[in-house]
Motif scaffolding. Sequence first.
Motif, PDB file in Angstrom:
ATOM      1  N   ASP A 175      37.978  50.558  41.130  1.00 15.42           N
ATOM      2  CA  ASP A 175      37.919  50.158  39.726  1.00 15.42           C
ATOM      3  C   ASP A 175      38.653  48.844  39.461  1.00 15.42           C
ATOM      4  O   ASP A 175      39.282  48.655  38.423  1.00 15.42           O
ATOM      5  N   VAL A 176      38.587  47.947  40.445  1.00 16.53           N
ATOM      6  CA  VAL A 176      39.169  46.613  40.321  1.00 16.53           C
ATOM      7  C   VAL A 176      38.022  45.622  40.153  1.00 16.53           C
ATOM      8  O   VAL A 176      37.069  45.644  40.925  1.00 16.53           O
ATOM      9  N   ASP A 177      38.115  44.779  39.137  1.00 18.44           N
ATOM     10  CA  ASP A 177      37.100  43.743  38.930  1.00 18.44           C
ATOM     11  C   ASP A 177      37.296  42.631  39.955  1.00 18.44           C
ATOM     12  O   ASP A 177      38.434  42.300  40.320  1.00 18.44           O
ATOM     13  N   ARG A 180      46.800  42.146  35.909  1.00 19.66           N
ATOM     14  CA  ARG A 180      46.476  43.287  35.060  1.00 19.66           C
ATOM     15  C   ARG A 180      45.840  42.793  33.782  1.00 19.66           C
ATOM     16  O   ARG A 180      46.230  41.782  33.221  1.00 19.66           O
ATOM     17  N   ASP A 181      44.865  43.554  33.340  1.00 15.11           N
ATOM     18  CA  ASP A 181      44.232  43.323  32.044  1.00 15.11           C
ATOM     19  C   ASP A 181      44.175  44.690  31.369  1.00 15.11           C
ATOM     20  O   ASP A 181      43.232  45.455  31.606  1.00 15.11           O
ATOM     21  N   GLY A 182      45.209  45.015  30.629  1.00 17.68           N
ATOM     22  CA  GLY A 182      45.337  46.366  30.087  1.00 17.68           C
ATOM     23  C   GLY A 182      45.627  47.324  31.226  1.00 17.68           C
ATOM     24  O   GLY A 182      46.569  47.144  31.984  1.00 17.68           O
ATOM     25  N   GLU A 183      44.781  48.321  31.391  1.00 18.41           N
ATOM     26  CA  GLU A 183      44.941  49.286  32.481  1.00 18.41           C
ATOM     27  C   GLU A 183      44.155  48.886  33.727  1.00 18.41           C
ATOM     28  O   GLU A 183      44.274  49.513  34.761  1.00 18.41           O
ATOM     29  N   ARG A 184      43.328  47.863  33.615  1.00 17.05           N
ATOM     30  CA  ARG A 184      42.487  47.419  34.736  1.00 17.05           C
ATOM     31  C   ARG A 184      43.159  46.282  35.493  1.00 17.05           C
ATOM     32  O   ARG A 184      44.039  45.606  34.981  1.00 17.05           O
ATOM     33  N   TYR A 185      42.677  46.096  36.722  1.00 16.94           N
ATOM     34  CA  TYR A 185      43.141  44.984  37.548  1.00 16.94           C
ATOM     35  C   TYR A 185      41.950  44.082  37.853  1.00 16.94           C
ATOM     36  O   TYR A 185      40.810  44.545  37.955  1.00 16.94           O
ATOM     37  N   ILE A 186      42.246  42.804  37.995  1.00 20.07           N
ATOM     38  CA  ILE A 186      41.231  41.808  38.327  1.00 20.07           C
ATOM     39  C   ILE A 186      41.737  41.017  39.531  1.00 20.07           C
ATOM     40  O   ILE A 186      42.872  40.539  39.539  1.00 20.07           O
ATOM     41  N   VAL A 187      40.896  40.903  40.550  1.00 18.56           N
ATOM     42  CA  VAL A 187      41.206  40.076  41.719  1.00 18.56           C
ATOM     43  C   VAL A 187      40.284  38.873  41.670  1.00 18.56           C
ATOM     44  O   VAL A 187      39.074  39.014  41.509  1.00 18.56           O
ATOM     45  N   SER A 188      40.872  37.688  41.809  1.00 16.68           N
ATOM     46  CA  SER A 188      40.104  36.443  41.785  1.00 16.68           C
ATOM     47  C   SER A 188      40.398  35.631  43.033  1.00 16.68           C
ATOM     48  O   SER A 188      41.517  35.655  43.548  1.00 16.68           O
ATOM     49  N   THR A 189      39.380  34.895  43.491  1.00 19.76           N
ATOM     50  CA  THR A 189      39.556  33.968  44.606  1.00 19.76           C
ATOM     51  C   THR A 189      39.142  32.578  44.173  1.00 19.76           C
ATOM     52  O   THR A 189      38.304  32.408  43.289  1.00 19.76           O
ATOM     53  N   SER A 190      39.708  31.590  44.817  1.00 20.44           N
ATOM     54  CA  SER A 190      39.411  30.198  44.500  1.00 20.44           C
ATOM     55  C   SER A 190      38.002  29.823  44.944  1.00 20.44           C
ATOM     56  O   SER A 190      37.621  30.062  46.092  1.00 20.44           O
ATOM     57  N   GLY A 191      37.261  29.218  44.034  1.00 16.29           N
ATOM     58  CA  GLY A 191      35.918  28.755  44.356  1.00 16.29           C
ATOM     59  C   GLY A 191      35.907  27.544  45.266  1.00 16.29           C
ATOM     60  O   GLY A 191      34.857  27.146  45.759  1.00 16.29           O
ATOM     61  N   ARG A 224      37.299  32.549  54.029  1.00 16.36           N
ATOM     62  CA  ARG A 224      38.671  32.554  53.497  1.00 16.36           C
ATOM     63  C   ARG A 224      38.727  33.374  52.206  1.00 16.36           C
ATOM     64  O   ARG A 224      39.691  34.096  51.969  1.00 16.36           O
ATOM     65  N   GLN A 225      37.684  33.268  51.395  1.00 15.56           N
ATOM     66  CA  GLN A 225      37.645  34.077  50.175  1.00 15.56           C
ATOM     67  C   GLN A 225      37.664  35.563  50.522  1.00 15.56           C
ATOM     68  O   GLN A 225      38.324  36.351  49.851  1.00 15.56           O
ATOM     69  N   ARG A 226      36.949  35.951  51.573  1.00 17.78           N
ATOM     70  CA  ARG A 226      36.948  37.355  52.001  1.00 17.78           C
ATOM     71  C   ARG A 226      38.359  37.794  52.405  1.00 17.78           C
ATOM     72  O   ARG A 226      38.797  38.886  52.057  1.00 17.78           O
ATOM     73  N   PHE A 227      39.065  36.921  53.151  1.00 12.36           N
ATOM     74  CA  PHE A 227      40.421  37.271  53.550  1.00 12.36           C
ATOM     75  C   PHE A 227      41.318  37.384  52.324  1.00 12.36           C
ATOM     76  O   PHE A 227      42.140  38.301  52.221  1.00 12.36           O
ATOM     77  N   THR A 228      41.156  36.473  51.384  1.00 15.75           N
ATOM     78  CA  THR A 228      41.959  36.519  50.163  1.00 15.75           C
ATOM     79  C   THR A 228      41.697  37.805  49.393  1.00 15.75           C
ATOM     80  O   THR A 228      42.639  38.450  48.915  1.00 15.75           O
ATOM     81  N   LEU A 229      40.428  38.200  49.268  1.00 13.52           N
ATOM     82  CA  LEU A 229      40.114  39.468  48.596  1.00 13.52           C
ATOM     83  C   LEU A 229      40.816  40.632  49.301  1.00 13.52           C
ATOM     84  O   LEU A 229      41.403  41.507  48.651  1.00 13.52           O
ATOM     85  N   ALA A 230      40.751  40.645  50.624  1.00 15.85           N
ATOM     86  CA  ALA A 230      41.371  41.726  51.393  1.00 15.85           C
ATOM     87  C   ALA A 230      42.898  41.680  51.268  1.00 15.85           C
ATOM     88  O   ALA A 230      43.554  42.722  51.212  1.00 15.85           O
ATOM     89  N   HIS A 231      43.460  40.481  51.207  1.00 13.91           N
ATOM     90  CA  HIS A 231      44.906  40.313  51.031  1.00 13.91           C
ATOM     91  C   HIS A 231      45.337  40.884  49.672  1.00 13.91           C
ATOM     92  O   HIS A 231      46.313  41.635  49.585  1.00 13.91           O
TER      93      HIS A 231
END
Length: 175
Positions: A28-30, A47-58, A64-71
């Motif tokens: 349930d992470v965006d 955090r955005d309220g009760e939710r979490y958002i993971v972002s990677t640099s475009g 590298r974005q995949r590694f960042t998501l996994a990190h």
Amino acid sequence: MNKRPIDIVKERLDTVPVNVGAILRALDVDVRKDAELGEDISGEIRRDGERYIVSTSGDEHAFRQRFTLAHELGHFVLHKSLIGTGLDDSKMYRSTEAGDFYNTAIKLAHERQANSFAAKVLMPKPLLKQKIEEMSEGDSKPHISELCDLFQVSYSAMKWRLVNLGWAHKVEGIV
């Protein structure tokens, strides 16, 4: 009974390449790829309220974005209580004042744990072993670049994983 986050992760480590975005969404992470995070920031979790958002640099390569998501997934699973309002990671995977979420609760040891977690998620030991065996013929060993492409990770990530597993001798092209 609710499953623990680590169990949700482990259930999804059965395909090559591992779909990190799907793991995050199952938790349930965006996920926001190609975010504008600032020049020195690779990724963030906030955090955005009760939710979490993971972002990677475009601005970074897809691997590298995949590694960042996994990190960032590693921080979510291992260090959720320390995230607070958020955490951003520099290109060296360190919380930094350059971002919006400089988080002093996250120490170098936490960053190392998140890196190790990311490597284990992206290159699960059983799948990596299976692919190395499938790609080996007689005295011929797979080239590290083939494994990088298959698992969609960088050379440095694959080399680190192979060295730490004691498997560097099983592939060609490690310098």
